[in-house]
Write a protein that holds these residues in place. Sequence first.
Motif, PDB file in Angstrom:
ATOM      1  N   ASP A  44     -49.502 100.620  12.844  1.00  0.00           N
ATOM      2  CA  ASP A  44     -48.048 100.668  12.670  1.00  0.00           C
ATOM      3  C   ASP A  44     -47.305  99.648  13.537  1.00  0.00           C
ATOM      4  O   ASP A  44     -46.132  99.821  13.837  1.00  0.00           O
ATOM      5  CB  ASP A  44     -47.541 102.089  12.967  1.00  0.00           C
ATOM      6  N   LYS A  45     -48.012  98.584  13.946  1.00  0.00           N
ATOM      7  CA  LYS A  45     -47.420  97.576  14.822  1.00  0.00           C
ATOM      8  C   LYS A  45     -46.066  97.072  14.287  1.00  0.00           C
ATOM      9  O   LYS A  45     -45.087  96.968  15.019  1.00  0.00           O
ATOM     10  CB  LYS A  45     -48.409  96.412  14.952  1.00  0.00           C
ATOM     11  N   LEU A  46     -46.040  96.782  12.978  1.00  0.00           N
ATOM     12  CA  LEU A  46     -44.835  96.192  12.397  1.00  0.00           C
ATOM     13  C   LEU A  46     -43.684  97.200  12.324  1.00  0.00           C
ATOM     14  O   LEU A  46     -42.515  96.820  12.412  1.00  0.00           O
ATOM     15  CB  LEU A  46     -45.152  95.636  11.005  1.00  0.00           C
ATOM     16  N   LEU A  47     -44.015  98.485  12.170  1.00  0.00           N
ATOM     17  CA  LEU A  47     -42.964  99.510  12.131  1.00  0.00           C
ATOM     18  C   LEU A  47     -42.248  99.569  13.476  1.00  0.00           C
ATOM     19  O   LEU A  47     -41.070  99.912  13.562  1.00  0.00           O
ATOM     20  CB  LEU A  47     -43.563 100.887  11.806  1.00  0.00           C
ATOM     21  N   TYR A  48     -42.971  99.216  14.532  1.00  0.00           N
ATOM     22  CA  TYR A  48     -42.365  99.176  15.857  1.00  0.00           C
ATOM     23  C   TYR A  48     -41.585  97.875  16.048  1.00  0.00           C
ATOM     24  O   TYR A  48     -40.454  97.872  16.531  1.00  0.00           O
ATOM     25  CB  TYR A  48     -43.470  99.296  16.925  1.00  0.00           C
ATOM     26  N   GLU A  49     -42.197  96.768  15.614  1.00  0.00           N
ATOM     27  CA  GLU A  49     -41.614  95.443  15.886  1.00  0.00           C
ATOM     28  C   GLU A  49     -40.405  95.100  15.022  1.00  0.00           C
ATOM     29  O   GLU A  49     -39.439  94.518  15.506  1.00  0.00           O
ATOM     30  CB  GLU A  49     -42.681  94.365  15.654  1.00  0.00           C
ATOM     31  N   LEU A  50     -40.491  95.473  13.724  1.00  0.00           N
ATOM     32  CA  LEU A  50     -39.479  95.021  12.769  1.00  0.00           C
ATOM     33  C   LEU A  50     -38.049  95.423  13.159  1.00  0.00           C
ATOM     34  O   LEU A  50     -37.153  94.574  13.187  1.00  0.00           O
ATOM     35  CB  LEU A  50     -39.844  95.534  11.374  1.00  0.00           C
ATOM     36  N   PRO A  51     -37.807  96.709  13.498  1.00  0.00           N
ATOM     37  CA  PRO A  51     -36.420  97.064  13.846  1.00  0.00           C
ATOM     38  C   PRO A  51     -35.936  96.352  15.110  1.00  0.00           C
ATOM     39  O   PRO A  51     -34.738  96.238  15.333  1.00  0.00           O
ATOM     40  CB  PRO A  51     -36.502  98.586  14.087  1.00  0.00           C
ATOM     41  N   ARG A  52     -36.869  95.853  15.946  1.00  0.00           N
ATOM     42  CA  ARG A  52     -36.482  95.185  17.203  1.00  0.00           C
ATOM     43  C   ARG A  52     -36.566  93.672  17.088  1.00  0.00           C
ATOM     44  O   ARG A  52     -36.485  92.970  18.106  1.00  0.00           O
ATOM     45  CB  ARG A  52     -37.438  95.621  18.324  1.00  0.00           C
ATOM     46  N   ALA A  53     -36.767  93.165  15.873  1.00  0.00           N
ATOM     47  CA  ALA A  53     -37.026  91.722  15.711  1.00  0.00           C
ATOM     48  C   ALA A  53     -35.906  90.867  16.280  1.00  0.00           C
ATOM     49  O   ALA A  53     -36.160  89.806  16.849  1.00  0.00           O
ATOM     50  CB  ALA A  53     -37.241  91.400  14.231  1.00  0.00           C
ATOM     51  N   GLY A  54     -34.645  91.341  16.157  1.00  0.00           N
ATOM     52  CA  GLY A  54     -33.513  90.564  16.669  1.00  0.00           C
ATOM     53  C   GLY A  54     -33.523  90.514  18.184  1.00  0.00           C
ATOM     54  O   GLY A  54     -33.476  89.442  18.796  1.00  0.00           O
ATOM     55  N   SER A  55     -33.642  91.687  18.821  1.00  0.00           N
ATOM     56  CA  SER A  55     -33.581  91.740  20.283  1.00  0.00           C
ATOM     57  C   SER A  55     -34.806  91.095  20.926  1.00  0.00           C
ATOM     58  O   SER A  55     -34.774  90.687  22.073  1.00  0.00           O
ATOM     59  CB  SER A  55     -33.424  93.185  20.752  1.00  0.00           C
ATOM     60  N   ASN A  56     -35.901  90.999  20.194  1.00  0.00           N
ATOM     61  CA  ASN A  56     -37.112  90.364  20.734  1.00  0.00           C
ATOM     62  C   ASN A  56     -37.199  88.874  20.391  1.00  0.00           C
ATOM     63  O   ASN A  56     -38.251  88.259  20.544  1.00  0.00           O
ATOM     64  CB  ASN A  56     -38.370  91.061  20.197  1.00  0.00           C
TER      65      ASN A  56
END
Length: 403
Positions: free
Chosen positions: A155-167
């Motif tokens: 589920d790596k992308l489920l964690y990363e995707l919503p934070r893509a802007g801030s990261n």
Amino acid sequence: MPVFEPSEGIFDRAYVLSEDYIPDVIRGRDEDIQRYKNLLQPIMDGRDTKSILLYGKTGVGKTVTTRYLTQHLERDINEYHGINLNTIWVLCENINTSYQLAGAIINEIREPENHITPTGYPSEQMFRMMYDELDSLGEHVIIVLDEVDNIGTDDKLLYELPRAGSNNRLQDTKITVIGISNDLRFTDNLRQKVKSSLAQRELQFPPYDANELNEILRDRAEIAFHDGVIENGVIELCSAISANDVGDARQGLDILTEAGEIANREDSEVVTEEHVYRARDALEQDLINDSIGDLTTQGKLVLCSILYFERSNETPVRSKDVYDKYIKLAEYIDTSPVTQRRVRDHLGDLKMQSLILESTKNTGRQEGRYKEYKSYADVDSAISELDKDGTMEPIVELLEALN
DNA sequence: TTTCCACAGGAATTTTTGGAGA
DNA sequence: TCTCCAAAAATTCCTGTGGAAA
């Protein structure tokens, strides 16, 4: 002479019954829509948004409500602010890893001729391509992950995707992620950090009751069919069948559509309750046929083994005997057999697809504990479906000979 | 109460398959 | 053609299970 002609008959605008149709009014969801609208309002106001997780059982209006609201939001934000809002819709039905999800998002954005293949790229390259595609869209993008619960532990992308802007994975595009899940306990199974990223806001849609289903079906039927072709009691019966099951409006609409098609094929001027019952049975059979068609060769061989015992009136049959027969059938068509452990997995899959029934027996010290199986699918239909696969032909002949 | 049977099924590992790119 | 990569299928090893028999 044309091959196809417009079909006349009882349908007026049949597309209204399809999954893609978005009605002007969504019945039985007033409060849910208001809460959902409040969660999407920050997009309209140009503020930062939270990711949303929407859950509820199949056919309770999650998808149609999301389509309805995103479509209105796209139109309104363009009208008031001149901003282009893109909605990317990914059906995660057959997606169970982050890698596959990234590939699906890329293909949703790209034109068909530029679609990428499902394997072959290093993971990081796949993720980079996905962020590049998203960044190329600019402005604001809503990513809807329908049936997101299919994505398992990867589920790596489920964690990363919503934070893509801030990261800083995205420079030019703001994104909002909406997850839709049929699994009411989906968030219980998520890792805490994924949950806090993907499900910053949660909404639950309860099942429809029979009255609400009735309203939904009646609304659609009034547009889809010509006046007076639906007999009294037909809508109520469709609602009752689906309410009795899980309160699934999609199921009710499917039954109504199929009943209409049966009536049409028979040149009937009306849709009757009898058409509804036949439609329900036909849809169940279609589901079974689709499941058989999708089986691997090994899965089909295991099913053939059980059908063999069914035809010989020797069911229920224990797993050990299923395996022995499976070995013989595999040899019969020159296929290398797999291990007993693997056949147990295939039996589990067949049970999951409602093709076979399972029961547990325990005779203690005598013969220990074991499972027994019998066919749930109609044997004749299952054999004729298997017949469509040329590789099973010799076994189909064998099964036919047992009749 | 303990032992025993015959699997069931979880977990880790290996093999196979299919595609990208040099 | 070869190497790299990921997914899916399959194998191997092992522990757990539950009820009748001892």
